[in-house]
Design a protein around this motif. Structure first.
Motif, PDB file in Angstrom:
ATOM      1  N   MET A 131       0.837  -1.200   0.000  1.00 55.50           N
ATOM      2  CA  MET A 131       0.000   0.000   0.000  1.00 55.50           C
ATOM      3  C   MET A 131       0.873   1.252   0.000  1.00 55.50           C
ATOM      4  N   GLU A 141      -2.060   5.687   2.168  1.00 55.70           N
ATOM      5  CA  GLU A 141      -3.150   4.738   2.428  1.00 55.70           C
ATOM      6  C   GLU A 141      -2.926   3.987   3.735  1.00 55.70           C
ATOM      7  N   ASN A 143      -3.783   6.335   6.547  1.00 60.56           N
ATOM      8  CA  ASN A 143      -5.243   6.512   6.615  1.00 60.56           C
ATOM      9  C   ASN A 143      -5.918   5.276   7.221  1.00 60.56           C
ATOM     10  N   SER A 144      -5.444   4.085   6.835  1.00 54.36           N
ATOM     11  CA  SER A 144      -6.019   2.846   7.373  1.00 54.36           C
ATOM     12  C   SER A 144      -5.876   2.788   8.890  1.00 54.36           C
TER      13      SER A 144
END
Length: 440
Positions: free
Chosen positions: A287, A291, A294-295
């Motif tokens: 990723m 990302e 953010n996850s």
């Protein structure tokens, strides 16, 4: 004993109090005075025991007495840990204008090189990306590293494994010699190799290495509040059984971390579970960094109730309030099992760990049970007939769709290109060595 009595600067004690941190933990009480005294230090304590402040506190105190250039370098195995450490340094040093640079993969390497030329006070880096800068970014970018006063290896047992050795060697070559800097190693697992450092001959002018362990892993392998379960299943229908586990009444409202061994498995599961209307986030090396960040934020904020992760998330990360850990894949190393299940049943809270055991995993499970000195209990409620009736068809269809999407998007292409590139680099290196030998 207070932080002030340990020797930290008044401004830093005030910063800690502003963060609602008033009393030092055991690892902080032991290591802060030793580091302030000028000793190399090894600190061993489980995740969540305050290891970052144990090295950040004395480093910031000494920096404030004589601020210059790049004062300290912190190396850590993952991007997420680097960002987490940087957040703590930024919070602790907010009132003192401390400048922190994070040097990790997945970010613009040119911008990072410019950051390094500005001589931030503290650099937090992963060894691979810092090694890239040393090779490619020029002397102006790395010159500040040649004068660092402190080198910290966070999650030292992982950094000192073979997978990081070449990158670490490259990093060490630009740093001051060990007798001209302080070296601090912090880890949740103090290995025999790390413990042996105390027997090294003392360099003239330096104090002996200070080693302190708080509750070795053996003593706290599995907390009493953690219930350890297994379910036995055929390897080719794992997703269906996972669906049944997550649908159990006792887990329907739980926050869960699902651990897998491969990035591709993490991505397949993320897409499959999302199609089955679970609120899912994932964390793996394929990723982009934005990302991944953010996850993690979505999971911490409760926007996602399930986090699917490779072992990048099993150590060091502060992920609070996890009710359930599922080992979708059984780890090869029993210590990795301990670190994974350590995401739940923390600080006296209860938690469950469920291992999905296939016909290929028997030996690994026996090794884990021997390591934790405890037998896993059979998870009740996951019945073969129920799985076939309620989960098999829907998960098979969702998984098929996930596979098709990943093929269309060329998932893993970047990794394959990098592997080919590294393979080519190695081949070129071999040819160059052969040519130089033949000339000689």
């Amino acid at each position: 004993m207070s932080f002030k009595e340990l020797g930290l600067s008044k401004w830093l004690v005030e910063s800690l109090e502003a963060m609602k941190i008033f009393a030092p933990t055991q690892i902080q009480s032991a290591c802060i005075p030793a580091v302030l005294e000028g000793r190399d230090c090894v600190g061993g304590a489980k995740t969540g025991s305050g290891k970052t402040i144990a090295f950040a506190g004395p480093m910031l105190t000494k920096w404030s007495e004589n601020p210059f250039g790049i004062f300290g370098l912190i190396l850590t195995p993952t991007r997420e840990l680097a960002l987490q450490i940087a957040e703590q340094f930024a919070a602790l040093g907010a009132n003192a204008n401390v400048k922190v640079a994070v040097i990790v993969g997945g970010e613009d390497i040119v911008k990072q090189a410019l950051e390094l030329t500005k001589r931030p006070h503290f650099v937090i880096a992963t060894p691979g990306r810092l090694a890239d800068h040393i090779l490619n970014s020029g002397e102006e970018a790395i010159a500040g590293l040649r004068r660092v006063k402190y080198l910290v290896l966070d999650e030292a047992d992982r950094l000192l494994s073979n997978s990081f050795s070449s990158d670490l060697d490259r990093c060490f070559k630009v740093l001051p010699l060990s007798e001209k800097r302080q070296t601090l190693l912090f880890t949740a697992t103090v290995t025999d190799a790390i413990r042996a450092l105390k027997d090294k001959p003392v360099v003239e002018g330096k104090l002996p290495v200070f080693i302190h362990e708080v509750e070795t892993v053996d003593k706290v392998a599995i907390p009493s509040t953690l219930l350890v379960y297994y379910t036995f299943l055929p390897s080719y229908v794992k997703e269906a059984y996972l669906h049944s586990i997550l649908k159990l009444t006792k887990y329907e409202k739980s926050t869960a971390v699902i651990f897998v061994n491969r990035t591709r498995t993490a991505e397949i599961l993320r897409r499959t579970l999302r199609k089955l209307e679970f609120r899912v986030a994932s964390l793996h090396s394929e990723m982009p960094q934005t990302e991944r960040t953010n996850s993690l934020h979505r999971f911490k904020a409760g926007a996602a109730s399930i986090l699917i992760a490779t072992d990048v998330a099993s150590r060091g990360l502060d992920i609070p309030s996890v009710d359930l850990v599922i080992n979708f894949d059984i780890p090869a190393d029993p210590d990795d099992f301990i670190h994974r299940v350590g995401r739940t049943a923390r600080a006296g809270r209860k938690g469950d760990a469920v291992s999905m055991v296939t016909e290929k995993d028997i030996d690994r499970v026996h090794s884990i049970e021997e390591r934790i000195n405890k037998k896993m209990d059979l998870l009740e409620g996951v019945d073969d007939e129920d799985v076939i009736r309620d989960s098999l068809n829907v998960t098979t269809a969702a998984k098929r769709e996930a596979h098709l999407e990943m093929e269309k998007e060329n998932f893993g292409e970047r990794k394959r290109i990098n592997q080919k590139k590294h393979g080519l680099d190695k081949d070129i290196s071999k040819v160059t060595k052969k040519k130089s030998k033949s000339k000689n």
